[in-house]
Write a protein that holds these residues in place. Structure first.
Motif, PDB file in Angstrom:
ATOM      1  N   ARG A 269      43.456  10.407 -27.168  1.00 39.80           N
ATOM      2  CA  ARG A 269      44.723   9.929 -26.590  1.00 39.80           C
ATOM      3  C   ARG A 269      44.915   8.455 -26.932  1.00 39.80           C
ATOM      4  NH1 ARG A 269      46.985   9.230 -20.351  1.00 39.80           N
ATOM      5  NH2 ARG A 269      48.876   8.176 -21.040  1.00 39.80           N
ATOM      6  N   PRO A 270      46.078   8.081 -27.452  1.00 41.47           N
ATOM      7  CA  PRO A 270      46.361   6.676 -27.751  1.00 41.47           C
ATOM      8  C   PRO A 270      46.835   5.928 -26.507  1.00 41.47           C
ATOM      9  CG  PRO A 270      48.216   8.022 -28.410  1.00 41.47           C
ATOM     10  CD  PRO A 270      47.166   8.972 -27.886  1.00 41.47           C
ATOM     11  N   GLY A 271      47.063   4.630 -26.663  1.00 40.45           N
ATOM     12  CA  GLY A 271      47.694   3.855 -25.603  1.00 40.45           C
ATOM     13  C   GLY A 271      46.750   3.284 -24.570  1.00 40.45           C
ATOM     14  N   GLY A 272      45.469   3.104 -24.910  1.00 36.49           N
ATOM     15  CA  GLY A 272      44.543   2.475 -23.975  1.00 36.49           C
ATOM     16  C   GLY A 272      44.241   3.298 -22.747  1.00 36.49           C
ATOM     17  N   ALA A 273      44.088   4.618 -22.920  1.00 34.34           N
ATOM     18  CA  ALA A 273      43.850   5.523 -21.790  1.00 34.34           C
ATOM     19  C   ALA A 273      42.374   5.890 -21.672  1.00 34.34           C
ATOM     20  CB  ALA A 273      44.693   6.784 -21.950  1.00 34.34           C
ATOM     21  N   GLY A 274      41.515   4.882 -21.755  1.00 30.97           N
ATOM     22  CA  GLY A 274      40.077   5.142 -21.716  1.00 30.97           C
ATOM     23  C   GLY A 274      39.500   5.141 -20.325  1.00 30.97           C
ATOM     24  N   TYR A 275      40.204   5.724 -19.363  1.00 32.26           N
ATOM     25  CA  TYR A 275      39.759   5.649 -17.978  1.00 32.26           C
ATOM     26  C   TYR A 275      38.581   6.578 -17.685  1.00 32.26           C
ATOM     27  CZ  TYR A 275      42.933   9.701 -17.693  1.00 32.26           C
ATOM     28  OH  TYR A 275      43.575  10.896 -17.907  1.00 32.26           O
ATOM     29  N   GLY A 276      37.865   6.243 -16.634  1.00 34.04           N
ATOM     30  CA  GLY A 276      36.714   7.016 -16.174  1.00 34.04           C
ATOM     31  C   GLY A 276      35.601   6.096 -15.723  1.00 34.04           C
ATOM     32  N   GLY A 277      34.988   6.405 -14.582  1.00 32.05           N
ATOM     33  CA  GLY A 277      33.982   5.562 -13.975  1.00 32.05           C
ATOM     34  C   GLY A 277      34.423   5.198 -12.572  1.00 32.05           C
ATOM     35  N   PHE A 278      34.135   3.974 -12.141  1.00 30.12           N
ATOM     36  CA  PHE A 278      34.585   3.503 -10.841  1.00 30.12           C
ATOM     37  C   PHE A 278      36.098   3.290 -10.885  1.00 30.12           C
ATOM     38  CE2 PHE A 278      35.890  -0.037  -8.185  1.00 30.12           C
ATOM     39  CZ  PHE A 278      35.347   0.272  -6.944  1.00 30.12           C
TER      40      PHE A 278
ATOM     41  N   GLY B 295      41.432   7.601  -3.422  1.00 33.02           N
ATOM     42  CA  GLY B 295      41.006   6.317  -2.898  1.00 33.02           C
ATOM     43  C   GLY B 295      40.119   5.555  -3.860  1.00 33.02           C
ATOM     44  N   VAL B 296      38.895   5.253  -3.425  1.00 23.84           N
ATOM     45  CA  VAL B 296      37.882   4.594  -4.252  1.00 23.84           C
ATOM     46  C   VAL B 296      36.781   5.611  -4.535  1.00 23.84           C
ATOM     47  CG1 VAL B 296      36.210   2.717  -4.406  1.00 23.84           C
ATOM     48  CG2 VAL B 296      38.370   2.368  -3.180  1.00 23.84           C
ATOM     49  N   SER B 297      36.567   5.918  -5.816  1.00 23.93           N
ATOM     50  CA  SER B 297      35.578   6.938  -6.159  1.00 23.93           C
ATOM     51  C   SER B 297      35.018   6.674  -7.553  1.00 23.93           C
ATOM     52  CB  SER B 297      36.209   8.337  -6.105  1.00 23.93           C
ATOM     53  OG  SER B 297      37.188   8.495  -7.124  1.00 23.93           O
ATOM     54  N   VAL B 298      34.080   7.511  -7.961  1.00 24.30           N
ATOM     55  CA  VAL B 298      33.536   7.496  -9.317  1.00 24.30           C
ATOM     56  C   VAL B 298      33.749   8.873  -9.911  1.00 24.30           C
ATOM     57  CG1 VAL B 298      31.496   7.139 -10.769  1.00 24.30           C
ATOM     58  CG2 VAL B 298      31.780   5.790  -8.678  1.00 24.30           C
ATOM     59  N   ALA B 299      34.313   8.939 -11.103  1.00 22.50           N
ATOM     60  CA  ALA B 299      34.582  10.222 -11.740  1.00 22.50           C
ATOM     61  C   ALA B 299      34.812  10.020 -13.233  1.00 22.50           C
ATOM     62  CB  ALA B 299      35.804  10.894 -11.115  1.00 22.50           C
ATOM     63  N   MET B 300      34.572  11.067 -14.008  1.00 23.42           N
ATOM     64  CA  MET B 300      34.809  11.056 -15.454  1.00 23.42           C
ATOM     65  C   MET B 300      35.560  12.311 -15.839  1.00 23.42           C
ATOM     66  SD  MET B 300      33.383   8.249 -16.658  1.00 23.42           S
ATOM     67  CE  MET B 300      33.534   8.621 -18.419  1.00 23.42           C
ATOM     68  N   GLN B 301      36.436  12.201 -16.854  1.00 21.43           N
ATOM     69  CA  GLN B 301      37.169  13.384 -17.288  1.00 21.43           C
ATOM     70  C   GLN B 301      36.391  14.232 -18.278  1.00 21.43           C
ATOM     71  OE1 GLN B 301      40.709  13.886 -19.769  1.00 21.43           O
ATOM     72  NE2 GLN B 301      41.877  14.096 -17.876  1.00 21.43           N
ATOM     73  N   ASP B 302      35.351  13.679 -18.883  1.00 22.46           N
ATOM     74  CA  ASP B 302      34.569  14.434 -19.865  1.00 22.46           C
ATOM     75  C   ASP B 302      33.086  14.133 -19.661  1.00 22.46           C
ATOM     76  OD1 ASP B 302      33.339  15.602 -22.030  1.00 22.46           O
ATOM     77  OD2 ASP B 302      34.729  14.807 -23.524  1.00 22.46           O
ATOM     78  N   VAL B 303      32.383  15.070 -19.057  1.00 18.95           N
ATOM     79  CA  VAL B 303      30.937  14.967 -18.848  1.00 18.95           C
ATOM     80  C   VAL B 303      30.303  16.171 -19.537  1.00 18.95           C
ATOM     81  CG1 VAL B 303      29.069  14.805 -17.150  1.00 18.95           C
ATOM     82  CG2 VAL B 303      31.324  13.834 -16.627  1.00 18.95           C
TER      83      VAL B 303
ATOM     84  N   GLY C 281      46.486   0.970  -9.987  1.00 14.83           N
ATOM     85  CA  GLY C 281      45.057   1.242  -9.916  1.00 14.83           C
ATOM     86  C   GLY C 281      44.256   0.425 -10.901  1.00 14.83           C
ATOM     87  N   VAL C 282      42.961   0.308 -10.606  1.00 12.15           N
ATOM     88  CA  VAL C 282      42.030  -0.415 -11.469  1.00 12.15           C
ATOM     89  C   VAL C 282      40.781   0.425 -11.638  1.00 12.15           C
ATOM     90  CG1 VAL C 282      40.604  -2.479 -11.741  1.00 12.15           C
ATOM     91  CG2 VAL C 282      42.887  -2.669 -10.744  1.00 12.15           C
ATOM     92  N   CYS C 283      40.308   0.523 -12.884  1.00 11.71           N
ATOM     93  CA  CYS C 283      39.105   1.287 -13.217  1.00 11.71           C
ATOM     94  C   CYS C 283      38.186   0.424 -14.066  1.00 11.71           C
ATOM     95  CB  CYS C 283      39.494   2.552 -13.983  1.00 11.71           C
ATOM     96  SG  CYS C 283      38.108   3.559 -14.551  1.00 11.71           S
ATOM     97  N   ALA C 284      36.909   0.396 -13.719  1.00 13.25           N
ATOM     98  CA  ALA C 284      35.891  -0.216 -14.573  1.00 13.25           C
ATOM     99  C   ALA C 284      35.422   0.884 -15.523  1.00 13.25           C
ATOM    100  CB  ALA C 284      34.744  -0.768 -13.744  1.00 13.25           C
ATOM    101  N   ALA C 285      36.109   1.011 -16.648  1.00 16.03           N
ATOM    102  CA  ALA C 285      36.007   2.185 -17.514  1.00 16.03           C
ATOM    103  C   ALA C 285      34.730   2.181 -18.343  1.00 16.03           C
ATOM    104  CB  ALA C 285      37.216   2.258 -18.429  1.00 16.03           C
ATOM    105  N   LEU C 286      34.014   3.298 -18.293  1.00 13.29           N
ATOM    106  CA  LEU C 286      32.740   3.430 -19.001  1.00 13.29           C
ATOM    107  C   LEU C 286      32.914   3.799 -20.468  1.00 13.29           C
ATOM    108  CD1 LEU C 286      30.725   5.498 -16.348  1.00 13.29           C
ATOM    109  CD2 LEU C 286      30.665   3.020 -16.716  1.00 13.29           C
ATOM    110  N   ALA C 287      33.974   4.502 -20.794  1.00 11.78           N
ATOM    111  CA  ALA C 287      34.156   5.016 -22.163  1.00 11.78           C
ATOM    112  C   ALA C 287      35.566   4.689 -22.632  1.00 11.78           C
ATOM    113  CB  ALA C 287      33.891   6.524 -22.205  1.00 11.78           C
TER     114      ALA C 287
END
Length: 264
Positions: A154-163, A53-61, A225-231
């Motif tokens: 990872r190439p291709g604009g896969a900088g997801y993580g955050g909200f 759903g709607v959450s906050v998470a990061m793949q590398d902490v 989906g939409v992510c306000a990506a932190l990194a």
């Protein structure tokens, strides 16, 4: 608990999800609905079961996967590792029919505390529908680095993580004031980004900070989906003297809004 706008329930908040440890257990909002009752979130979809759903998470902490699923490893690609943590609700700070505040703990594989989060969520009526405000602050007692698949190679604009907002399946489009389509919108830092989905409904996201970027998928990337990506391009470090604070707003509207309606 539920969030309401007037006498209409618009979202449910799940604090203790029944989620496989490999799928990044964390509190999330689902279902989220328009005022007319159209559902605008998805949870545990078959294509990405760690999308909640709607959450906050990061793949590398600091090397811990709090996103769920496989971890992107430089020069190897996505790989199953024993590196999964979880985010847990620790304490309510305030609760009302239209809002709440809470404290959460970001935990590593051994339940060690990596980050402490303070989160405030509220819903209110606005002319085109209703607006969700979602603010969070990450603090720590020692430096913690936040990364993404992109910062790990990872190439291709896969900088997801955050909200992150996982939207419902079906035909979807995305646009900003000057861009149209996933390829153009993904990686941008536009003041707002809109996503229209079946129903129809429109979501309008606002609130990027610092070097954040919009990470957007609209079916061409396999899901909506939409992510306000932190990194998105480079890592971000949270220190005791510099907590990370973000505040976003999301318009949830019935119908397919136009640029003119959004900017009026």
């Amino acid at each position: 608990m539920r969030l309401a706008v007037g006498d209409v329930d618009v979202a449910e908040y799940v604090t203790e999800p029944e989620v496989d440890p490999l799928n990044g257990p964390r509190p999330y909002l689902h279902p989220v609905r328009t005022l007319a009752g159209v559902e605008v979130t998805d949870v545990l979809p078959e294509d990405h079961q760690w999308h909640l759903g709607v959450s906050v998470a990061m793949q590398d902490v600091n090397g811990v996967n709090l996103w769920g699923g496989r971890t992107y490893v430089r020069d190897q690609g996505y790989t199953w590792l024993d590196d999964h943590g979880r985010i847990i609700h620790a304490q309510w700070l305030a609760q009302a029919a239209d809002s709440f505040s809470e404290r959460l703990l970001w935990l590593g594989p051994q339940d060690e505390t990596l980050l402490t989060e303070t989160r405030t969520v509220a819903a209110r009526a606005v002319p085109l529908g209703w607006e969700l405000s979602f603010s969070y602050e990450l603090s720590t007692i020692q430096p913690v680095t936040l990364g993404s698949p992109a910062t790990n190679g990872r190439p291709g604009g896969a900088g997801y993580g955050g909200f992150f907002w996982r939207a419902t399946p079906g035909p979807t489009t995305t646009f900003t004031a000057s861009r149209t389509g996933e390829e153009s919108v993904n990686g941008s830092d536009e003041p707002w980004v809109a996503l229209t989905g079946p129903g129809p409904y429109t979501l309008v996201f606002r609130g990027l900070s610092d070097d954040d970027r919009w990470f957007v998928r609209t079916g061409a990337g396999g899901y909506n989906g939409v992510c306000a990506a932190l990194a998105f391009e480079k890592t971000v470090t949270v220190t005791p003297d510099a907590p990370l604070s973000r505040s976003l707003t999301i318009l949830v509207a019935d119908g397919a809004l136009t640029r003119e309606q959004i900017t009026a």
